[in-house]
Design a protein around this motif. Structure first.
Motif, short mmCIF file in Angstrom:
data_model
loop_
_atom_site.label_atom_id
_atom_site.label_comp_id
_atom_site.label_asym_id
_atom_site.label_seq_id
_atom_site.Cartn_x
_atom_site.Cartn_y
_atom_site.Cartn_z
N ALA A 1 1.04 -1.49 0.06
CA ALA A 1 0.05 0.20 0.33
C ALA A 1 0.64 1.21 0.01
O ALA A 1 0.95 2.12 -0.54
CB ALA A 1 -0.59 0.02 1.17
N ALA A 2 1.80 0.93 0.92
CA ALA A 2 2.37 2.34 1.09
C ALA A 2 3.91 2.30 -0.27
O ALA A 2 4.85 3.07 0.21
CB ALA A 2 3.28 2.81 1.95
N SER A 3 4.09 0.90 -1.27
CA SER A 3 5.28 1.10 -1.68
C SER A 3 5.14 2.05 -3.19
O SER A 3 4.03 2.02 -3.82
CB SER A 3 6.00 -0.21 -2.84
N ALA A 4 6.53 3.24 -3.61
CA ALA A 4 6.07 4.09 -4.75
C ALA A 4 6.41 3.12 -6.00
O ALA A 4 6.25 3.19 -6.60
CB ALA A 4 6.81 4.93 -4.60
N SER A 5 7.52 1.49 -5.52
CA SER A 5 7.68 0.75 -5.84
C SER A 5 6.49 0.27 -7.03
O SER A 5 6.35 -0.68 -8.24
CB SER A 5 8.94 0.00 -5.89
N PHE A 6 5.59 -0.34 -6.69
CA PHE A 6 4.30 -1.05 -6.94
C PHE A 6 3.73 0.21 -7.75
O PHE A 6 2.77 0.61 -6.87
CB PHE A 6 3.79 -1.70 -5.61
N GLU A 7 3.35 0.34 -8.80
CA GLU A 7 1.87 0.33 -9.59
C GLU A 7 0.86 -0.60 -9.98
O GLU A 7 0.49 0.07 -10.00
CB GLU A 7 3.13 1.12 -10.70
N ARG A 8 1.62 -1.47 -10.50
CA ARG A 8 0.22 -2.06 -11.28
C ARG A 8 0.62 -3.55 -11.24
O ARG A 8 2.23 -4.07 -11.21
CB ARG A 8 -0.89 -2.09 -12.19
N ALA A 9 -0.07 -4.85 -11.05
CA ALA A 9 0.29 -5.58 -11.25
C ALA A 9 -0.22 -6.46 -12.78
O ALA A 9 -1.92 -6.28 -12.80
CB ALA A 9 -0.37 -6.88 -10.10
N LEU A 10 0.58 -7.62 -12.89
CA LEU A 10 -0.48 -8.41 -14.32
C LEU A 10 -0.95 -9.15 -13.95
O LEU A 10 0.05 -10.00 -13.82
CB LEU A 10 0.59 -8.12 -15.63
N ILE A 11 -2.56 -9.59 -14.46
CA ILE A 11 -2.68 -10.47 -13.84
C ILE A 11 -3.81 -10.89 -15.32
O ILE A 11 -5.25 -10.94 -15.52
CB ILE A 11 -3.95 -11.05 -12.57
N PHE A 12 -3.51 -12.68 -15.82
CA PHE A 12 -3.77 -12.96 -17.46
C PHE A 12 -4.13 -11.25 -17.81
O PHE A 12 -4.65 -10.98 -18.78
CB PHE A 12 -5.05 -13.15 -16.71
N GLY A 13 -3.11 -10.84 -18.11
CA GLY A 13 -2.44 -9.57 -19.18
C GLY A 13 -3.21 -8.63 -18.88
O GLY A 13 -3.21 -7.59 -19.42
N LYS A 14 -4.12 -8.20 -17.69
CA LYS A 14 -4.99 -7.18 -17.11
C LYS A 14 -3.72 -6.24 -16.55
O LYS A 14 -3.55 -7.28 -14.90
CB LYS A 14 -5.97 -7.37 -16.50
N PRO A 15 -3.90 -5.15 -15.83
CA PRO A 15 -3.36 -4.60 -14.81
C PRO A 15 -4.59 -4.22 -13.73
O PRO A 15 -4.81 -4.00 -13.87
CB PRO A 15 -2.89 -2.95 -15.95
N TYR A 16 -3.74 -4.26 -12.92
CA TYR A 16 -3.96 -4.16 -10.87
C TYR A 16 -3.58 -3.32 -10.57
O TYR A 16 -2.46 -3.38 -10.08
CB TYR A 16 -5.02 -5.25 -10.91
N ARG A 17 -4.31 -2.35 -9.85
CA ARG A 17 -3.30 -1.45 -9.04
C ARG A 17 -3.28 -2.00 -7.37
O ARG A 17 -4.80 -2.73 -7.70
CB ARG A 17 -3.21 -0.09 -9.37
N PHE A 18 -2.96 -1.97 -6.88
CA PHE A 18 -3.50 -1.65 -5.04
C PHE A 18 -5.37 -1.56 -4.86
O PHE A 18 -5.77 -1.89 -4.58
CB PHE A 18 -2.95 -1.39 -4.17
N GLU A 19 -5.80 -0.21 -4.89
CA GLU A 19 -6.46 0.11 -5.12
C GLU A 19 -8.06 -0.63 -6.16
O GLU A 19 -9.10 -0.91 -5.40
CB GLU A 19 -7.29 1.56 -5.38
N ASP A 20 -7.38 -0.98 -6.88
CA ASP A 20 -7.98 -1.86 -8.06
C ASP A 20 -8.37 -3.17 -7.02
O ASP A 20 -9.62 -3.98 -7.22
CB ASP A 20 -7.34 -2.59 -9.13
#
Length: 434
Positions: free
Chosen positions: A91-110
């Motif tokens: 949640a507080a990590s600036a280095s985490f922007e989004r993760a790709l799951i089955f080609g779809k991007p997900y942010r922390f808030e997603d």
């Protein structure tokens, strides 16, 4: 919105790294836990996990479940799903922007919004009406190497925007303190220590006599990004990672080099492990395996990632940690993805592994005492909460500093949510705001 309306709709949300709990404020200073409904339900405790799988009829072609239902979906088809846990730690990590799951991007808030949507869906209708006032627990210090609390708050706001009308943030140990104060029949200065999955937090409150106009007064708080997940990593580091190539070497451009530690850092982080199952990572690991002096351990890592074995591995680590809270030795056993790992672990070894972390945790506790301007002898009661508080070495630390007679426990997984709901019933939340 008037105070009466806000108080009537107060809800406490303990969104934890490992588990989440919801409580509703009731009449006469009471709160009630929300029990989840269905065959997979585990009472009022909702696992902070998500499972994704491809499904044509689902939005964007990807379906999702959360909590114990996420575990159930994963166990039915581990290879065809993506299991995400401990996502609060980014949640507080600036280095985490989004993760790709089955080609779809997900942010922390997603992740957070999907998690809350499924939590509401499994609450048996008790959360269908949008709460008027939501009190959300947050850590005093966020997890991560360089946590950004402002970024975490922004992400929390986005995550919660559809969950409640009026959102307030309170430090998690203050929620536990308010809950514990209901047990006391006389004034006391209380130190609360909340040992979670991602962080350890402390709060000191002054509790007045029952019936006082203001029962609890917060004095100081402190925290550190060390807790149960960090202890799990020590077990993983000692028992598992050497069998996956840690400490090994590989050849590159005529030189023999150490296998980069970043692979093992990612593998040991439960919030990142599931995300390693992507084509680029597996191709890079395949190249590493071909150049490794001993390719077998790297092959084991690839097998665990390809067969989506993060959850059972996490479960095996958690089981041995819990066993060491009861016995002086335990058997670590994991089998999955064609990999079998067995090892005997002593409590003495485990306590030696976590000893430096315990020193830092004790330093964070001293910071809270210093900010409150009191010495340990001035603390009348110590309340330990959170699942990690059950580790004997942690209890011994508090016995040594305060004496066993001053220490109380109970409601390790639910006390924070109870207290947050009760705080939400207060007409003025200014004194409690994080």
């Amino acid at each position: 919105m008037n105070d009466r309306a806000a108080v009537a709709g107060a809800l406490g949300l303990d969104f934890g790294t490992t588990n989440s709990v919801v409580a509703l404020a009731g009449a006469r200073g009471r709160s009630e836990l929300v029990e989840f409904a269905g065959a997979a339900a585990t009472g009022a405790v909702f696992r902070s996990a998500l499972c994704f799988w491809e499904e044509e009829r689902a939005w964007n072609g990807v379906a999702c479940e959360a909590g114990p239902w996420a575990i159930e979906e994963y166990l039915q088809s581990p290879v065809d799903s993506r299991f995400v846990q401990s996502f609060k730690t980014v949640a507080a990590s600036a280095s985490f922007e989004r993760a790709l799951i089955f080609g779809k991007p997900y942010r922390f808030e997603d992740f957070g919004r999907l998690f809350l949507q499924r939590l509401v869906a499994h609450a048996g209708g008790r959360l269908d009406a949008r709460p008027a006032r939501v009190i959300v627990g947050c850590p005093v210090e966020y997890a991560g190497a360089r946590p950004d609390p402002a970024l975490a708050r922004q992400r929390y706001d986005q995550m919660l925007r559809e969950f409640g009308t009026e959102i307030h943030y309170v430090y998690e140990p203050l929620g536990a303190a308010y809950s514990y104060a209901a047990r006391l029949t006389e004034p006391a200065t209380v130190l609360v220590a909340d040992f979670g999955g991602g962080t350890t937090d402390f709060s000191i409150v002054r509790v007045a006599e029952p019936g006082a106009a203001r029962r609890c007064v917060p004095l100081a708080s402190s925290g550190i990004g060390i807790a149960g997940d960090r202890f799990d990593r020590h077990i993983l580091d000692r028992l598992v990672l050497p069998l996956l190539g840690k400490g090994g070497r590989y050849r590159s451009m005529g030189k023999t080099l150490d296998i980069p530690g970043g692979w093992f850092t990612d593998f040991a982080d439960w919030s990142r492990l599931a995300l390693m199952r992507n084509r680029r990572t597996l191709e890079e690991l395949g190249r590493l395996q071909r150049t490794a002096l001993d390719p077998v351990p790297v092959g084991r890592m690839i097998a665990l990632i390809e067969h989506e074995q993060g959850f059972p591995l996490y479960d095996a680590v958690g089981r041995v940690k819990r066993a060491l809270s009861v016995d002086t030795a335990a058997q670590f056993r994991f089998e999955g993805g064609g990999v079998t790992i067995e090892a005997e672990v002593s409590r003495a070894d485990f306590e030696a592994w976590i000893a430096p972390d315990l020193q830092r945790i004790e330093g964070a506790m001293d910071a809270a005492l210093n900010r409150a301007g009191i010495v340990p002898a001035a603390v009348d009661r110590v309340f330990l909460t959170g699942g990690t508080s059950l580790i004997p070495a942690i209890r011994a630390l508090f016995d040594r500093r305060f004496g066993a007679e001053r220490i109380a426990t109970g409601g390790e997984l639910t006390s924070i949510a109870h207290g947050l709901a009760l705080i939400g019933a207060e007409p003025d939340l200014a004194a409690w705001a994080a």
